[in-house]
Write a protein that holds these residues in place. Structure first.
Motif, mmCIF file in Angstrom:
data_model
loop_
_atom_site.group_PDB
_atom_site.id
_atom_site.type_symbol
_atom_site.label_atom_id
_atom_site.label_comp_id
_atom_site.label_asym_id
_atom_site.label_seq_id
_atom_site.Cartn_x
_atom_site.Cartn_y
_atom_site.Cartn_z
ATOM 1 N N ALA A 194 0.863 -1.291 0.203
ATOM 2 C CA ALA A 194 -0.154 0.116 0.092
ATOM 3 C C ALA A 194 0.664 1.247 -0.070
ATOM 4 C CB ALA A 194 -0.901 0.230 1.067
ATOM 5 N N LYS A 195 0.264 2.356 0.034
ATOM 6 C CA LYS A 195 1.160 3.453 -0.147
ATOM 7 C C LYS A 195 0.628 4.634 0.964
ATOM 8 C CE LYS A 195 3.930 6.234 -2.266
ATOM 9 N NZ LYS A 195 5.372 6.141 -2.830
ATOM 10 N N ILE A 196 1.608 5.108 1.591
ATOM 11 C CA ILE A 196 1.207 6.375 2.586
ATOM 12 C C ILE A 196 2.161 7.659 2.201
ATOM 13 C CG2 ILE A 196 2.840 5.845 4.426
ATOM 14 C CD1 ILE A 196 -0.612 6.930 4.930
ATOM 15 N N GLY A 197 2.363 8.450 2.763
ATOM 16 C CA GLY A 197 2.925 9.673 2.135
ATOM 17 C C GLY A 197 4.308 9.447 2.485
ATOM 18 N N GLU A 198 5.393 10.283 2.005
ATOM 19 C CA GLU A 198 6.728 10.133 2.006
ATOM 20 C C GLU A 198 7.155 10.655 3.543
ATOM 21 O OE1 GLU A 198 9.172 12.385 -0.660
ATOM 22 O OE2 GLU A 198 8.212 11.311 -2.511
ATOM 23 N N ALA A 199 8.415 9.941 4.015
ATOM 24 C CA ALA A 199 8.827 10.192 5.401
ATOM 25 C C ALA A 199 9.768 11.525 5.493
ATOM 26 C CB ALA A 199 9.872 9.214 5.644
ATOM 27 N N ASP A 200 10.085 12.128 4.323
ATOM 28 C CA ASP A 200 10.954 13.375 4.248
ATOM 29 C C ASP A 200 12.029 13.383 5.365
ATOM 30 O OD1 ASP A 200 11.577 16.006 3.691
ATOM 31 O OD2 ASP A 200 10.044 16.994 5.129
ATOM 32 N N ILE A 201 12.274 13.967 6.409
ATOM 33 C CA ILE A 201 13.579 13.867 7.133
ATOM 34 C C ILE A 201 13.266 12.870 8.365
ATOM 35 C CG2 ILE A 201 14.375 15.931 6.215
ATOM 36 C CD1 ILE A 201 13.525 17.171 9.129
ATOM 37 N N TYR A 202 12.006 12.475 8.419
ATOM 38 C CA TYR A 202 11.763 11.757 9.681
ATOM 39 C C TYR A 202 11.556 10.349 9.652
ATOM 40 C CZ TYR A 202 10.305 16.547 10.651
ATOM 41 O OH TYR A 202 10.079 18.001 10.675
ATOM 42 N N ARG A 203 11.485 9.577 10.447
ATOM 43 C CA ARG A 203 11.244 8.019 10.686
ATOM 44 C C ARG A 203 10.060 7.836 11.130
ATOM 45 N NH1 ARG A 203 17.255 6.080 12.574
ATOM 46 N NH2 ARG A 203 18.575 7.410 10.985
ATOM 47 N N ARG B 95 11.042 4.986 2.645
ATOM 48 C CA ARG B 95 11.019 6.329 2.978
ATOM 49 C C ARG B 95 9.970 7.158 1.901
ATOM 50 N NH1 ARG B 95 13.951 8.068 6.376
ATOM 51 N NH2 ARG B 95 13.531 10.178 5.591
ATOM 52 N N ALA B 96 9.851 6.445 0.974
ATOM 53 C CA ALA B 96 8.860 6.909 -0.215
ATOM 54 C C ALA B 96 7.527 6.467 0.186
ATOM 55 C CB ALA B 96 9.170 6.329 -1.520
ATOM 56 N N GLY B 97 7.348 6.141 1.487
ATOM 57 C CA GLY B 97 5.842 5.619 1.933
ATOM 58 C C GLY B 97 5.438 4.586 1.457
ATOM 59 N N GLY B 98 5.998 3.458 0.983
ATOM 60 C CA GLY B 98 5.736 2.351 0.637
ATOM 61 C C GLY B 98 5.302 1.285 1.870
ATOM 62 N N ILE B 99 4.353 0.773 1.708
ATOM 63 C CA ILE B 99 4.167 -0.280 2.922
ATOM 64 C C ILE B 99 4.106 -1.511 2.142
ATOM 65 C CG2 ILE B 99 2.425 -1.044 4.876
ATOM 66 C CD1 ILE B 99 3.502 1.859 4.976
ATOM 67 N N HIS B 100 5.146 -2.384 2.486
ATOM 68 C CA HIS B 100 5.236 -3.866 2.014
ATOM 69 C C HIS B 100 5.143 -4.954 2.992
ATOM 70 C CE1 HIS B 100 6.490 -1.759 -1.754
ATOM 71 N NE2 HIS B 100 6.928 -0.920 -0.999
ATOM 72 N N VAL B 101 4.514 -5.882 2.776
ATOM 73 C CA VAL B 101 4.362 -7.174 3.626
ATOM 74 C C VAL B 101 4.784 -8.369 2.757
ATOM 75 C CG1 VAL B 101 2.964 -8.349 4.869
ATOM 76 C CG2 VAL B 101 2.372 -5.930 5.010
ATOM 77 N N PHE B 102 5.713 -9.049 3.472
ATOM 78 C CA PHE B 102 6.559 -10.115 2.903
ATOM 79 C C PHE B 102 6.130 -11.469 3.900
ATOM 80 C CE2 PHE B 102 8.920 -6.585 1.398
ATOM 81 C CZ PHE B 102 8.807 -6.622 0.093
ATOM 82 N N GLN B 103 6.085 -12.641 3.118
ATOM 83 C CA GLN B 103 6.061 -13.917 3.513
ATOM 84 C C GLN B 103 7.534 -14.395 3.785
ATOM 85 O OE1 GLN B 103 3.406 -16.014 5.084
ATOM 86 N NE2 GLN B 103 5.432 -16.573 5.896
ATOM 87 N N PRO B 104 8.189 -14.546 4.649
ATOM 88 C CA PRO B 104 9.504 -15.259 4.734
ATOM 89 C C PRO B 104 9.479 -16.690 4.766
ATOM 90 C CG PRO B 104 9.194 -14.292 6.771
ATOM 91 C CD PRO B 104 8.132 -14.098 5.920
ATOM 92 N N ARG B 105 9.953 -17.633 3.878
ATOM 93 C CA ARG B 105 9.873 -18.831 3.868
ATOM 94 C C ARG B 105 10.703 -19.663 3.272
ATOM 95 N NH1 ARG B 105 3.978 -19.213 1.436
ATOM 96 N NH2 ARG B 105 4.045 -17.875 -0.443
#
Length: 381
Positions: free
Chosen positions: A53-62, A371-381
């Motif tokens: 999904a996508k949310i806003g950029e982080a700019d200088i923050y975390r 930092r670009a605001g990408g929300i990424h969910v992965f399945q490790p296996r």
């Protein structure tokens, strides 16, 4: 060697001197060495995309995403806050003033901080604003949400206890801050009615949430060196509690573990940590300021393994999962390391903007926010 390591580490970390920040420590220095190329390896595991999904950029923050069961609440610098469920947006709102920190959340509240020195609490189910409180301070770390309080720490290391019903400030904890500290969004550990926080000078403190009183203080590391720069020994990341063992890590300091029942130091090892730590039943995992990931025996502190092939890739703090140790880097790659020996076993790229906050567990899945605001969910296996 110490000076080279220090300047390499600080190249990715802003500093505070009183109220002024240092953007360039040495303008006459030669260009920094290039980051290490991605090591080649034969993959024995995968990080398979589940949803994004996508949310806003982080700019200088975390910005740290909050996990509620399988849902994720995330925020960006422009003021967007959203709750995602399986990649679908449940709600999205815009908080005025731009955001500097978030998200702290439980099943009822989602809390962020804006550029006007306000703490803003949203309904976790709908996104509707519940209240906002003026703390008149810059907040860089995600607020903590406890049973009766919202706990907020400012960049000058004050800690505020806010009534979670209406945001009224119930208490403020203050301590002396050294002349030079990391501009580091360290969080906190909330357990029962106690907040455990790391501070500059290598100190770990427990506060009573009822009144903000100091319950105890422990030394993770002691400042050492001839200059203020060399004496930086800030506790970084969130303290980690496993049963009765509490561990924390410090920049230019040590990793130390304590028995919380009596405050006794169980073990302490010299490690200069960048952004915190993780642990499982057997081992403690730390990202050093040299971008090496190290594993230490959780009961003795003995060195188990060291992965040092990602130099200058500005790694996040690690996340220990059953499938391996997960770290992100400045090019947005997510690395999966073997629990047994630290070898590379899997890799994927979230996006090229970089990952600067530690991966989070969503059940058996792994979440990263770029930092670009990408929300990424992965399945490790």
């Amino acid at each position: 060697m110490r000076s080279f390591r220090l300047f390499t580490a600080l190249a990715a970390t802003s500093l505070l001197v009183g109220c002024s920040s240092l953007d360039a420590l040495n303008p006459f220095s030669t260009p920094a060495p290039k980051m290490a190329p991605l090591p080649e390896f034969k993959a024995s595991a995968t990080l398979s995309p589940v949803w994004s999904a996508k949310i806003g950029e982080a700019d200088i923050y975390r910005f740290e995403p909050a996990v509620l069961d399988s849902d994720v609440i995330a925020a960006g610098a422009a003021g967007d806050v959203a709750r995602f469920s399986g990649g679908q947006t449940r709600w999205r709102v815009r908080v005025d003033g731009g955001l500097t920190a978030g998200v702290g959340a439980d099943a009822d509240l989602a809390v962020v901080a804006n550029g006007a020195g306000e703490v803003v609490a949203l309904d976790a189910s709908s996104g509707a604003e519940r209240w906002r409180a003026k703390v008149n301070a810059e907040v860089l770390a995600a607020p903590g949400v406890a049973k009766d309080f919202v706990v907020v720490r400012s960049s000058d290391n004050r800690v505020f206890g806010l009534d979670r019903k209406d945001g009224a400030i119930k208490w403020t904890y203050r301590r002396t801050t050294p002349a030079l500290t990391l501009r580091n969004p360290s969080g906190m550990l909330l357990e029962n009615n106690v907040a455990v926080l790391g501070f500059p000078g290598g100190k770990l403190a427990a506060l009573d949430l009822n009144n903000g009183g100091l319950i105890w203080e422990l030394s993770v590391a002691l400042p050492a060196g001839a200059t203020e720069l060399e004496r930086i020994a800030d506790v970084v990341g969130d303290p980690v509690l496993h049963r009765q063992t509490l561990c924390a890590a410090a920049f230019q300091g040590r990793v130390s573990c304590f028995d919380v029942t009596n405050g006794k130091t169980l073990w302490s090892r010299p490690v200069s940590a960048r952004g915190g730590m993780s642990r499982d039943v057997r081992q403690v995992y730390v990202t050093e300021d040299t971008d090496a990931v190290v594993a230490l025996d959780a009961f003795s502190g003995a060195s188990m393994w060291r992965q040092d092939q990602l130099v200058r890739r500005v790694l996040t703090a690690p996340l220990a999962t059953s499938a391996g140790v997960v770290v992100g880097d400045t090019e947005g790659y997510v690395h999966l390391l073997s629990l047994e020996n630290g070898a590379f076993i899997g890799r994927t790229q979230a996006d090229s903007s970089g990952v600067s906050v530690a991966p989070r567990a969503v059940g058996e899945l792994v979440l990263v926010q770029t930092r670009a605001g990408g929300i990424h969910v992965f399945q490790p296996r």
